[in-house]
Design a protein around this motif. Structure first.
Motif, PDB file in Angstrom:
ATOM      1  N   HIS A  24      36.979  43.761  38.060  1.00  0.00           N
ATOM      2  CA  HIS A  24      38.235  43.722  38.801  1.00  0.00           C
ATOM      3  C   HIS A  24      38.003  43.310  40.257  1.00  0.00           C
TER       4      HIS A  24
ATOM      5  N   GLN B  20      35.602  41.526  41.302  1.00  0.00           N
ATOM      6  CA  GLN B  20      35.245  40.109  41.237  1.00  0.00           C
ATOM      7  C   GLN B  20      36.502  39.236  41.134  1.00  0.00           C
ATOM      8  N   PHE B  21      37.481  39.681  40.342  1.00  0.00           N
ATOM      9  CA  PHE B  21      38.751  38.969  40.205  1.00  0.00           C
ATOM     10  C   PHE B  21      39.481  38.893  41.552  1.00  0.00           C
TER      11      PHE B  21
ATOM     12  N   ARG C 207      37.647  36.606  44.003  1.00  0.00           N
ATOM     13  CA  ARG C 207      37.868  35.194  43.667  1.00  0.00           C
ATOM     14  C   ARG C 207      39.237  34.720  44.173  1.00  0.00           C
ATOM     15  N   LYS C 208      40.247  35.566  44.026  1.00  0.00           N
ATOM     16  CA  LYS C 208      41.594  35.218  44.496  1.00  0.00           C
ATOM     17  C   LYS C 208      41.600  34.973  46.007  1.00  0.00           C
TER      18      LYS C 208
ATOM     19  N   GLN D  91      42.288  49.912  39.353  1.00  0.00           N
ATOM     20  CA  GLN D  91      42.778  48.552  39.151  1.00  0.00           C
ATOM     21  C   GLN D  91      44.282  48.469  39.464  1.00  0.00           C
TER      22      GLN D  91
ATOM     23  N   ASP E 271      47.571  41.413  40.984  1.00  0.00           N
ATOM     24  CA  ASP E 271      47.603  39.984  41.319  1.00  0.00           C
ATOM     25  C   ASP E 271      47.829  39.819  42.819  1.00  0.00           C
TER      26      ASP E 271
END
Length: 512
Positions: free
Chosen positions: A335, A337-338, A341-342, A455, A459
């Motif tokens: 999470h 990492q997500f 990246r964003k 988490q 988004d």
């Protein structure tokens, strides 16, 4: 699960060694015992091709000592392998029988190709190198291999080693004329192999002489990082070490920091092998592999289930070991990492920070092990994270890559960053220092967005205006802790990009 111990006995021409490994949860082997005996069996190989009775007695006595150590473990697999001296001895069958009777060990005599192959296998399964030439100097032979795309292309065994090359010198202090004669001999030998010439790729050193070369170089430079595996040197470094050693009388040579006393009389000819081979192939660097023949033997066994001798991804396996050893949460890692990246994509698209693909590689690696030191102590997590990553061998990473990983994954604030960087400041240009601080601040910010490990932030959207970046964070749960931590942390990222960051946390149901 019952612990699985593996043992290997390596009967070399100069030294004999017993190494015992424990199989980790991730499947890799960790060394738990390493016993060395300086047997110098090469000196007991007679002119008629037989190993003398004295040599056999030393061999048996050493193996019996190893057996006492082996018997204290519940060994799953044990292998006993022998190299050049036993291979060249005409009475090796007699020795096999005697060893079996007196120790219970089944001695396997490796062929020249097998000895070279296991060295190559150890290198490609413990480093990220895809092309290189390996060199392993034993007491009685020198194995050289060339691999490309991680596959073995060529291998050769030269019938000389550190003990036989020592014969070029009249006494323990080498003279200039003798060194020049040795260099001339080595170059003529290397010239017989067209596949090693003008390669411009790394020369990978394996074995005790290579380790001693690196240890001496590190001590002379007061090298601040721990570890030998994947340490990089240039030709000038090798020449400096050689020049330094050849100026010393033998009694002082024996006291050199980093040089094993039992190698004092053979280190100069061994270094000349590295020196001349480096020049012949016009290598771009010399890299030490701490893993060698012994590791290669077990890598072959461990890879049987894969259907290939090659582990698919050396670095991923090493990172997985860290995740296992320090009980890191894979769900949280993915999470963070997500989220990282964003934010990375947002900043890169806006041209902020000159971000590159290589920067994402560093950031992604660091996201796996960020805050790893929390396992030891939450209050000083950054300090423990930096120390552990900077000083632990990580297969697949050169020392500089490991240091960058440690700097980014341990980021807390500017003051602590400077404190960690201080001993290595001369290693980086100012722009590189700023970039590492930027990457650390970005990762720390993303980590704060998952402060409670729930988490919450699902988004991210953003809008960039002249004065600021407006970030909308869509959440599926109460976001108060995440909002508090990220507001507190964002100043480090704002300083790096020279823009304000305005955060807005909203319910994910409001997402357009």
């Amino acid at each position: 699960m019952q612990k699985q111990f593996y043992a290997i006995i390596d009967i070399g021409s100069n030294t004999m060694r017993l190494v015992i490994y424990l199989q980790e949860k991730a499947g890799r082997l960790r060394e738990v015992e390493n016993v060395k005996a300086v047997a110098r069996l090469r000196n007991h190989l007679r002119d008629d091709g037989t190993l003398s009775k004295q040599g056999i007695d030393i061999l048996i006595e050493t193996l019996q000592g190893f057996k006492e150590v082996v018997d204290t473990y519940d060994i799953t697999h044990l292998k006993c392998v022998a190299t050049a001296t036993i291979r060249q001895a005409s009475n090796q069958e007699e020795m096999k029988t005697t060893i079996k009777e007196q120790t219970g060990f089944d001695m396997r005599v490796l062929s020249e190709h097998e000895e070279a192959f296991y060295g190559y296998l150890a290198v490609v399964n413990s480093t990220s190198l895809t092309e290189g030439i390996t060199v392993d100097i034993g007491g009685g032979s020198t194995e050289v291999t060339y691999f490309k795309d991680r596959k073995l292309v060529h291998s050769h065994s030269f019938p000389f080693g550190a003990l036989t090359l020592k014969n070029f010198f009249q006494n323990d202090s080498a003279q200039d004329k003798e060194i020049n004669e040795l260099r001339s001999f080595l170059r003529s030998q290397f010239d017989t192999l067209p596949w090693i010439k003008n390669k411009h790729i790394p020369l990978v050193g394996i074995g005790g002489s290579a380790r001693n070369l690196v240890q001496i170089d590190q001590n002379k430079k007061k090298y601040p990082l721990a570890g030998l595996h994947q340490y990089k040197m240039q030709l000038s470094d090798i020449i400096q070490v050689s020049n330094y050693l050849t100026t010393l009388p033998f009694d002082q040579l024996q006291k050199v920091e980093g040089l094993s006393k039992d190698r004092a009389d053979i280190i100069v000819p061994a270094i000349e092998v590295f020196h001349c081979l480096y020049q012949t192939m016009q290598a771009d660097s010399f890299i030490l592999s701490r893993k060698g023949l012994r590791d290669g033997v077990f890598y072959e066994q461990l890879s049987e289930d894969l259907g290939s001798f090659l582990f698919p991804n050396v670095l991923e396996d090493s990172i997985q070991e860290l995740i296992n050893d320090f009980d890191l949460d894979p769900k949280q890692i993915l999470h963070v990492q997500f989220l990282t990246r964003k934010m990375f994509q947002c900043l890169r698209e806006q041209g902020l920070g000159n971000l590159t693909t290589n920067d994402w590689t560093i950031l992604k690696r660091a996201s796996y092990v960020f805050n790893l030191g929390n396992y030891i102590d939450s209050e000083s997590s950054a300090q423990h994270t930096f120390y552990l990553l900077a000083n632990r061998t990580i297969d697949g990473l050169l020392h500089m890559e490991r240091l960058k990983l440690a700097i980014v994954a341990s980021f807390k604030n500017k003051t602590v960053f400077k404190q960690f960087l201080a001993p290595y400041k001369s290693w980086f240009l100012k722009e590189e220092q700023k970039k590492l601080r930027f990457l650390g601040a970005l990762l720390k910010f993303a980590y704060c967005l998952d402060a409670t490990r729930r988490q919450v932030v699902q988004d991210i959207d953003y809008k960039v205006k002249k004065d600021a970046i407006y970030v909308t964070l869509y959440c599926n749960k109460d976001w108060m802790p995440e909002a508090y931590q990220s507001e507190k942390q964002k100043k480090h990222l704002e300083k790096a990009i020279r823009k304000n960051i305005e955060l807005e946390f909203v319910d994910i149901k409001q997402k357009p």
